[in-house]
Design an enzyme around this catalytic site. Structure first.
Site, PDB file in Angstrom:
ATOM      1  N   LYS A 183      11.619  12.962  20.611  1.00 46.96           N
ATOM      2  CA  LYS A 183      12.263  12.813  21.930  1.00 46.96           C
ATOM      3  C   LYS A 183      11.614  11.766  22.832  1.00 46.96           C
ATOM      4  O   LYS A 183      12.315  11.108  23.594  1.00 46.96           O
ATOM      5  CB  LYS A 183      12.329  14.166  22.639  1.00 46.96           C
ATOM      6  CG  LYS A 183      10.988  14.713  23.051  1.00 46.96           C
ATOM      7  CD  LYS A 183      11.131  16.109  23.664  1.00 46.96           C
ATOM      8  CE  LYS A 183       9.782  16.639  24.080  1.00 46.96           C
ATOM      9  NZ  LYS A 183       9.693  18.090  24.022  1.00 46.96           N
ATOM     10  N   ARG A 233       8.353  28.680  30.520  1.00 51.75           N
ATOM     11  CA  ARG A 233       9.475  27.779  30.388  1.00 51.75           C
ATOM     12  C   ARG A 233      10.548  28.566  29.645  1.00 51.75           C
ATOM     13  O   ARG A 233      10.967  29.609  30.134  1.00 51.75           O
ATOM     14  CB  ARG A 233       9.066  26.459  29.710  1.00 51.75           C
ATOM     15  CG  ARG A 233      10.051  25.322  30.032  1.00 51.75           C
ATOM     16  CD  ARG A 233       9.662  23.991  29.418  1.00 51.75           C
ATOM     17  NE  ARG A 233       9.932  23.937  27.973  1.00 51.75           N
ATOM     18  CZ  ARG A 233       9.785  22.838  27.235  1.00 51.75           C
ATOM     19  NH1 ARG A 233       9.365  21.710  27.780  1.00 51.75           N
ATOM     20  NH2 ARG A 233      10.039  22.859  25.946  1.00 51.75           N
TER      21      ARG A 233
END
Ligand SMILES: *Cc1c(COP(=O)(O)O)cnc(C)c1O
Length: 358
Positions: A37, A132
């Protein structure tokens, strides 16, 4: 001819780093998925990771997975960010597997998988404290029962992501908790739950010190392969290169100017009130790179005694008064990058990408 600014990408170093991490993890029975990413799913970077031995690729964005697939890279693709409900069809079309923690999303993925005649694999995320993504551990059994009979969905394991939001470090206890949750979940389940995906680059110290609990068998690794660092202290990882990526920009103006502005000062281009120190007359260079392309706090000039003063959207300002060599318009300055700066530079369409050692 390559245009400036550009980022050079040493593919041989990325392959080398990937291999070093894969070998280390293999000693503990851990498979490595390469995380692309930070490079926007750059196909050449992805191929270098695969040459280095990663078993599959993972990215947080569908566009990046699509880019790698369209470049003809045949491997297994994991979507690392929990899917948006509205994009379930694309998730099934482009990714072989995804991470999930919401039943509504799994139902949408199931419907999409049935429509497309596919089996979509999922890793259920558990939040071990980093706050998260993921289910809280005590929610896992009920969630797995509720998700057990979704057609077209195969639950291949549990995963957890640490060190990302709160900076919680993977340790023996939280990793053991993930192993125990998976073992419990396997009992009486129709789903394989083979994968226990415990770590990212922050888990390497645990592996290297032989403390990773048995049962953790999968790692998702980006930064350690790309920048050669573990992510707890950001120490260079032994046997890897830290300089696979270098950013280069061109000097478009060099002038001697006072270090204090002239006139009344108010906000700068970004709404801040900058403060200046009087260092007398300084030689300043302007480069064709700016905040649109990079995170300037994460760049380090490679030429000694060159200092970054600041940046606007399109200019980087550097003090070159003490540079060891005379600099002029047209000269190129190079910078090493941290994770944030690399992410921005790879994302900027104004920064040309120059693969080396292809
Ligand atoms: C980004 C990401 C990773 C890779 O992290 P690195 O620190 O670059 O190794 C792994 N897992 C998830 C879920 C991620 O979002």
């Amino acid at each position: 001819m390559i245009h400036t600014p550009y980022i050079s990408i040493d593919l041989a170093k990325i392959e080398h780093n990937a291999h070093a991490i894969v070998v280390l993890c293999a000693q503990q029975g851990v498979d490595v998925t390469g995380v692309t990413k930070v490079t926007c799913g750059n196909p050449q970077v992805a191929k270098a990771m695969l040459r280095g031995g990663v078993v599959s690729l993972a990215d947080s964005r569908l566009e990046n997975i699509r880019r790698m697939r369209q470049a003809g890279i045949a491997t297994d693709y994991l979507l690392l960010r929990e899917p948006a409900l509205s994009r379930a069809d694309e998730v099934v079309a482009y990714a072989d597997a995804s991470v999930n923690s919401e039943l509504l999303t799994l139902q949408a993925l199931s419907a999409a998988a049935r429509r497309q005649g596919k089996i979509h694999r999922v890793i259920i995320m558990v939040d071990l404290g980093d706050l998260r993504e993921g289910l809280w551990p005590d929610e896992v059994p009920a969630f797995l029962s509720a998700a057990a009979n979704l057609e077209g969905i195969q639950i291949t394991g549990l995963g957890s992501n640490l060190s990302c939001f709160a900076g919680v470090v993977p340790d023996i206890h939280n990793m053991q908790q993930l192993v125990a949750l998976t073992r419990q979940a396997r009992l009486g389940s129709q789903h394989p739950l083979r994968i226990v995906s415990g770590i990212n680059s922050s888990g390497l110290p645990l592996i290297a010190s032989n403390q990773l609990p048995e049962g953790i068998n999968h790692a998702r690794i980006g930064e350690a392969i790309l920048l050669g660092r573990e992510t707890i202290q950001r120490h260079p990882w032994p046997g890897t290169y830290q300089d696979a990526f270098t950013l280069h920009a061109e000097i478009v103006e060099v002038k001697e100017k006072p270090s204090l502005p002239r006139g009344d000062c108010a906000q700068d281009a970004f709404g801040h009130y900058p403060v200046f120190e009087d260092l007398g007359i300084r030689k300043r260079a302007l480069l064709n790179l700016g905040r649109e392309d990079v995170d300037i706090e994460g760049m380090t000039p490679m030429l000694e005694n060159v200092k970054i003063i600041g940046a606007s959207s399109g200019y980087l300002l550097v003090d070159v008064t003490e540079a060891q060599q005379p600099l002029q318009v047209g000269d190129i300055l190079s910078f090493s990058l941290n994770y944030a700066a690399l992410l921005a530079a790879m994302t900027s369409e104004y920064v040309y990408k120059l693969p080396l050692n292809t």
